[in-house]
Design a protein around this motif. Sequence first.
Motif, mmCIF file in Angstrom:
data_model
loop_
_atom_site.group_PDB
_atom_site.id
_atom_site.type_symbol
_atom_site.label_atom_id
_atom_site.label_comp_id
_atom_site.label_asym_id
_atom_site.label_seq_id
_atom_site.Cartn_x
_atom_site.Cartn_y
_atom_site.Cartn_z
ATOM 1 N N ASN A 79 27.565 46.646 15.382
ATOM 2 C CA ASN A 79 28.541 45.595 15.115
ATOM 3 C C ASN A 79 29.444 45.371 16.315
ATOM 4 O O ASN A 79 29.657 46.267 17.119
ATOM 5 N N LEU A 80 29.996 44.173 16.398
ATOM 6 C CA LEU A 80 30.901 43.823 17.481
ATOM 7 C C LEU A 80 32.174 43.254 16.865
ATOM 8 O O LEU A 80 32.139 42.246 16.171
ATOM 9 N N GLN A 81 33.301 43.948 17.098
ATOM 10 C CA GLN A 81 34.584 43.476 16.593
ATOM 11 C C GLN A 81 35.180 42.528 17.625
ATOM 12 O O GLN A 81 35.358 42.884 18.782
ATOM 13 N N LEU A 82 35.486 41.294 17.187
ATOM 14 C CA LEU A 82 36.033 40.282 18.081
ATOM 15 C C LEU A 82 37.430 39.888 17.606
ATOM 16 O O LEU A 82 37.630 39.585 16.439
ATOM 17 N N ILE A 83 38.376 39.876 18.544
ATOM 18 C CA ILE A 83 39.763 39.501 18.273
ATOM 19 C C ILE A 83 39.993 38.153 18.922
ATOM 20 O O ILE A 83 39.609 37.927 20.069
ATOM 21 N N SER A 84 40.650 37.235 18.191
ATOM 22 C CA SER A 84 40.849 35.876 18.698
ATOM 23 C C SER A 84 41.691 35.890 19.971
ATOM 24 O O SER A 84 42.567 36.729 20.151
ATOM 25 N N TYR A 85 41.397 34.947 20.866
ATOM 26 C CA TYR A 85 42.104 34.850 22.135
ATOM 27 C C TYR A 85 42.690 33.460 22.259
ATOM 28 O O TYR A 85 42.009 32.486 21.971
ATOM 29 N N PRO A 86 43.921 33.250 22.607
ATOM 30 C CA PRO A 86 44.941 34.164 23.109
ATOM 31 C C PRO A 86 45.900 34.699 22.048
ATOM 32 O O PRO A 86 46.747 35.521 22.349
ATOM 33 N N SER A 87 45.795 34.276 20.791
ATOM 34 C CA SER A 87 46.812 34.662 19.807
ATOM 35 C C SER A 87 46.689 36.107 19.330
ATOM 36 O O SER A 87 47.680 36.699 18.923
ATOM 37 N N ARG A 88 45.490 36.684 19.344
ATOM 38 C CA ARG A 88 45.213 38.037 18.857
ATOM 39 C C ARG A 88 45.607 38.227 17.392
ATOM 40 O O ARG A 88 45.991 39.313 16.983
ATOM 41 N N GLN A 89 45.524 37.168 16.594
ATOM 42 C CA GLN A 89 45.916 37.255 15.192
ATOM 43 C C GLN A 89 44.730 37.493 14.269
ATOM 44 O O GLN A 89 44.877 38.120 13.224
ATOM 45 N N SER B 274 40.703 29.576 21.302
ATOM 46 C CA SER B 274 39.456 28.990 21.770
ATOM 47 C C SER B 274 38.343 29.307 20.773
ATOM 48 O O SER B 274 38.450 30.232 19.975
ATOM 49 N N SER B 275 37.274 28.536 20.843
ATOM 50 C CA SER B 275 36.224 28.686 19.840
ATOM 51 C C SER B 275 35.259 29.827 20.133
ATOM 52 O O SER B 275 34.734 30.438 19.210
ATOM 53 N N ASN B 276 35.004 30.136 21.385
ATOM 54 C CA ASN B 276 34.028 31.188 21.664
ATOM 55 C C ASN B 276 34.510 32.210 22.692
ATOM 56 O O ASN B 276 33.710 32.917 23.271
ATOM 57 N N ILE B 277 35.813 32.304 22.912
ATOM 58 C CA ILE B 277 36.364 33.312 23.816
ATOM 59 C C ILE B 277 37.140 34.311 22.966
ATOM 60 O O ILE B 277 38.012 33.932 22.187
ATOM 61 N N PHE B 278 36.802 35.593 23.109
ATOM 62 C CA PHE B 278 37.381 36.642 22.286
ATOM 63 C C PHE B 278 37.735 37.848 23.138
ATOM 64 O O PHE B 278 37.361 37.943 24.302
ATOM 65 N N ILE B 279 38.434 38.798 22.516
ATOM 66 C CA ILE B 279 38.705 40.104 23.102
ATOM 67 C C ILE B 279 37.874 41.106 22.318
ATOM 68 O O ILE B 279 37.839 41.067 21.085
ATOM 69 N N ILE B 280 37.191 42.010 22.992
ATOM 70 C CA ILE B 280 36.370 42.999 22.304
ATOM 71 C C ILE B 280 37.286 44.082 21.745
ATOM 72 O O ILE B 280 38.052 44.702 22.477
ATOM 73 N N GLY B 281 37.198 44.303 20.438
ATOM 74 C CA GLY B 281 38.048 45.283 19.765
ATOM 75 C C GLY B 281 37.452 46.674 19.793
ATOM 76 O O GLY B 281 36.264 46.871 20.051
ATOM 77 N N GLU B 282 38.304 47.658 19.480
ATOM 78 C CA GLU B 282 37.865 49.050 19.494
ATOM 79 C C GLU B 282 37.056 49.425 18.260
ATOM 80 O O GLU B 282 36.547 50.529 18.163
#
Length: 134
Positions: free
Chosen positions: A74-84, A60-68
């Motif tokens: 800063n905000l680390q964003l991981i792509s959703y749903p692939s997490r790649q 998706s274009s603006n849905i992410f998972i917040i990374g550690e």
Amino acid sequence: MKKAILPIIAIIVASTFAIGCKMAPSQNDGDTVAASVFEPAQIHQKINKSTVKDSTVQDSSNIFIIGEGSDKNNLQLISYPSRQDTTLYWKSKHIKVKGNADFGKIVRVGFMPINHGDSTVNIVTSVEEYNTVE
């Protein structure tokens, strides 16, 4: 005096021609191979559209998972749903947060472009928890 100037002029002219020869383009291509040797083996095979559709995951274009790797600025964003894919974005001075924005949560993120030097940078302005039904 004329006898001393003549050899100096001869040396200057000879060095000019020697330098000119070094600047000539080289035609030595080495061992060359035809481009047909480098074609992939699958290029001539017919690709089934259903296998390509099943093997790719569209993020998706603006849905992410917040990374550690997220911190105060800063905000680390991981792509959703692939997490790649993982990206690191700057936070704006005031962020609007709706719901829970802890590490590992799925969120919808709002961006705002700003001019930073000679390029444009996106910064995060809003974070909203995204509830998924699984």
